[in-house]
Motif scaffolding. Structure first.
Motif, mmCIF file in Angstrom:
data_model
loop_
_atom_site.group_PDB
_atom_site.id
_atom_site.type_symbol
_atom_site.label_atom_id
_atom_site.label_comp_id
_atom_site.label_asym_id
_atom_site.label_seq_id
_atom_site.Cartn_x
_atom_site.Cartn_y
_atom_site.Cartn_z
ATOM 1 N N ASN A 1 26.394 5.461 47.409
ATOM 2 C CA ASN A 1 25.817 4.380 46.715
ATOM 3 C C ASN A 1 26.319 3.414 46.565
ATOM 4 O O ASN A 1 26.021 2.224 46.653
ATOM 5 N N ASN A 2 27.880 3.541 46.368
ATOM 6 C CA ASN A 2 28.771 2.377 46.329
ATOM 7 C C ASN A 2 28.828 1.618 47.693
ATOM 8 O O ASN A 2 29.084 0.421 47.546
ATOM 9 N N LEU A 3 28.706 2.408 48.805
ATOM 10 C CA LEU A 3 28.828 1.594 50.040
ATOM 11 C C LEU A 3 27.411 0.647 50.152
ATOM 12 O O LEU A 3 27.638 -0.485 50.654
ATOM 13 N N ILE A 4 26.344 1.361 49.797
ATOM 14 C CA ILE A 4 25.370 0.511 50.062
ATOM 15 C C ILE A 4 25.346 -0.554 49.196
ATOM 16 O O ILE A 4 24.909 -2.045 49.498
ATOM 17 N N ASN A 5 25.629 -0.545 47.862
ATOM 18 C CA ASN A 5 25.554 -1.681 46.838
ATOM 19 C C ASN A 5 26.712 -2.629 47.208
ATOM 20 O O ASN A 5 26.360 -3.732 47.019
ATOM 21 N N LYS A 6 27.932 -2.251 47.662
ATOM 22 C CA LYS A 6 28.706 -3.399 47.952
ATOM 23 C C LYS A 6 28.388 -4.046 48.979
ATOM 24 O O LYS A 6 28.523 -5.317 49.032
ATOM 25 N N ARG A 7 27.467 -3.664 50.130
ATOM 26 C CA ARG A 7 27.038 -4.392 51.287
ATOM 27 C C ARG A 7 26.020 -5.149 50.495
ATOM 28 O O ARG A 7 25.870 -6.620 51.029
#
Length: 129
Positions: free
Chosen positions: A16-22
């Motif tokens: 979730n963090n990776l997708i949201n960061k992108r």
């Protein structure tokens, strides 16, 4: 179009963090986007920043060790003079969670996962009002 000195993603799910960061990088609201799998680490990092820095926090509710509610209570006890924006980002669809979140004056929004560009734009429009 940078509005924040930093954006904090506080969620125990690294995907979730990776997708949201992108997604957030595409929006260019901050040059500094940090991911935290543990709420305590996010609080430690907020404490290390100057109180004048503007931060937006996307906070999950259901996390081990320190959940989102505990984070909010600790934030209020430590940083009562900060002007940060905290947005709950949760998979919870429970109306009571939404009501409880909005009972915190520091919470500026409640978004259901997954985060999308449209949801980010909506939240930023509320911030700019």
């Amino acid at each position: 179009m940078i509005y924040f000195d930093a954006i904090f993603l506080v969620d125990d799910d690294p995907i979730n963090n990776l997708i949201n960061k992108r997604l957030l990088k595409k929006m260019n609201f901050s040059e500094n986007i940090y991911e935290f799998l543990e709420a305590e680490k996010a609080l430690e990092n907020i404490a290390a920043l100057p109180p004048t820095d503007s931060i937006m926090v996307f906070l999950d509710i259901n996390m081990p060790v320190m959940n989102g509610w505990e984070f909010l209570n600790e934030y209020l006890s430590q940083f009562e003079n900060r002007k940060d924006k905290i947005v709950i980002l949760s998979s919870s669809i429970d109306f009571q969670d939404r009501q409880r979140a909005m009972g915190y004056h520091i919470v500026s929004g409640f978004l259901e996962k997954p985060l999308t560009l449209e949801k980010i734009e909506f939240q930023m429009k509320k911030y700019l009002e």
